[in-house]
Design a protein around this motif. Sequence first.
Motif, short mmCIF file in Angstrom:
data_model
loop_
_atom_site.label_atom_id
_atom_site.label_comp_id
_atom_site.label_asym_id
_atom_site.label_seq_id
_atom_site.Cartn_x
_atom_site.Cartn_y
_atom_site.Cartn_z
N ALA A 69 0.07 -1.08 12.88
CA ALA A 69 -1.11 -0.22 12.67
C ALA A 69 -0.86 0.84 11.60
O ALA A 69 -1.79 1.20 10.87
CB ALA A 69 -1.53 0.43 13.98
N VAL A 70 0.36 1.32 11.49
CA VAL A 70 0.67 2.34 10.47
C VAL A 70 0.52 1.74 9.07
O VAL A 70 -0.07 2.36 8.17
CB VAL A 70 2.08 2.93 10.70
CG1 VAL A 70 2.48 3.85 9.56
CG2 VAL A 70 2.13 3.68 12.03
N VAL A 71 1.05 0.55 8.88
CA VAL A 71 0.93 -0.12 7.58
C VAL A 71 -0.52 -0.49 7.31
O VAL A 71 -1.00 -0.35 6.18
CB VAL A 71 1.85 -1.38 7.52
CG1 VAL A 71 1.61 -2.17 6.24
CG2 VAL A 71 3.31 -0.97 7.64
N VAL A 72 -1.22 -0.94 8.33
CA VAL A 72 -2.64 -1.27 8.17
C VAL A 72 -3.41 -0.05 7.68
O VAL A 72 -4.18 -0.12 6.73
CB VAL A 72 -3.26 -1.82 9.48
CG1 VAL A 72 -4.78 -1.94 9.35
CG2 VAL A 72 -2.65 -3.16 9.85
N GLU A 73 -3.19 1.09 8.34
CA GLU A 73 -3.89 2.31 7.94
C GLU A 73 -3.55 2.70 6.50
O GLU A 73 -4.43 3.07 5.72
CB GLU A 73 -3.56 3.46 8.89
CG GLU A 73 -4.33 4.73 8.56
CD GLU A 73 -4.05 5.88 9.50
OE1 GLU A 73 -4.56 6.98 9.22
OE2 GLU A 73 -3.32 5.71 10.50
N LYS A 74 -2.27 2.61 6.15
CA LYS A 74 -1.85 2.96 4.79
C LYS A 74 -2.52 2.05 3.75
O LYS A 74 -3.08 2.52 2.77
CB LYS A 74 -0.32 2.86 4.65
CG LYS A 74 0.20 3.15 3.25
CD LYS A 74 1.70 3.15 3.17
CE LYS A 74 2.23 1.75 3.34
NZ LYS A 74 3.69 1.64 3.10
N ASN A 75 -2.49 0.73 4.00
CA ASN A 75 -3.09 -0.21 3.05
C ASN A 75 -4.60 -0.08 3.01
O ASN A 75 -5.20 -0.17 1.94
CB ASN A 75 -2.67 -1.64 3.38
CG ASN A 75 -1.23 -1.91 3.01
OD1 ASN A 75 -0.39 -1.02 2.99
ND2 ASN A 75 -0.91 -3.16 2.74
N ALA A 76 -5.22 0.14 4.16
CA ALA A 76 -6.68 0.33 4.20
C ALA A 76 -7.09 1.59 3.44
O ALA A 76 -8.10 1.60 2.74
CB ALA A 76 -7.17 0.39 5.64
N THR A 77 -6.28 2.63 3.56
CA THR A 77 -6.56 3.87 2.83
C THR A 77 -6.45 3.64 1.33
O THR A 77 -7.30 4.10 0.55
CB THR A 77 -5.60 4.99 3.28
OG1 THR A 77 -5.80 5.22 4.68
CG2 THR A 77 -5.84 6.28 2.50
#
Length: 161
Positions: A69-77
Motif C-alpha cells: 500500500a505504501v508503494v501504491v500510494e507513492k506511485n499513485a501520487t
Amino acid sequence: MSINVLKKSLLAITVATSLVAATAVVAQPASSEKHAIKATELRQSVFKLLGSNMGTLGAMAKGKIPLDAVVVEKNATRIQQLSLMIADYTRTDTSKFNVKTEALAKVWQENDHFNKDIEKLTLASTTLIAAAKSNDESAIKKAIGGVGKTCGGCHNDFKKD
C-alpha cells in the motif's frame, strides 16, 4: 473504507478536478522543427514516467509482485502529479512536423476530449491514493484497474498502435 478516508477522498477528488480545469490549455503549433522535436521529447518524458509508475501497479494488481500500500500510494501520487502536467506538455502541436512520436494528431484536433481523458486519469489516481490509504487490498486492486482503464482509453483514442 472508513468515513474519514472517504471524506478525504472526496475532498482530494474535488481539488484534483479543480486543478485539471485550471491546467487545461489550448494547443499552439510548434514554431519550427527544432521546437517540435524538443516538445515531443518533453511530452514523451512525462509519458515514460507515467508508464514506469503504472508498471509497478499493474504487476501488483496481477499478483506478480506483492501488494504494498505504501508503494501504491507513492506511485499513485506520482501519476496524479504527472497527470496535471500532461496538458502543459501537450500544448505544443507537433503534428505538422516529421517528429518520431506515437501521438496521433487527434491530441490537438480533439482538445476537449483529450482534456477530459486527462481529468479521468487525475480522478482515477486520486481514488487510488485514497484506496492505498485505506489499506484495503480489494479497493486498491479495483482502483489500480480504474487507473489502468483511463490509461488504456487514452491510448485507444490518441496513440498509434
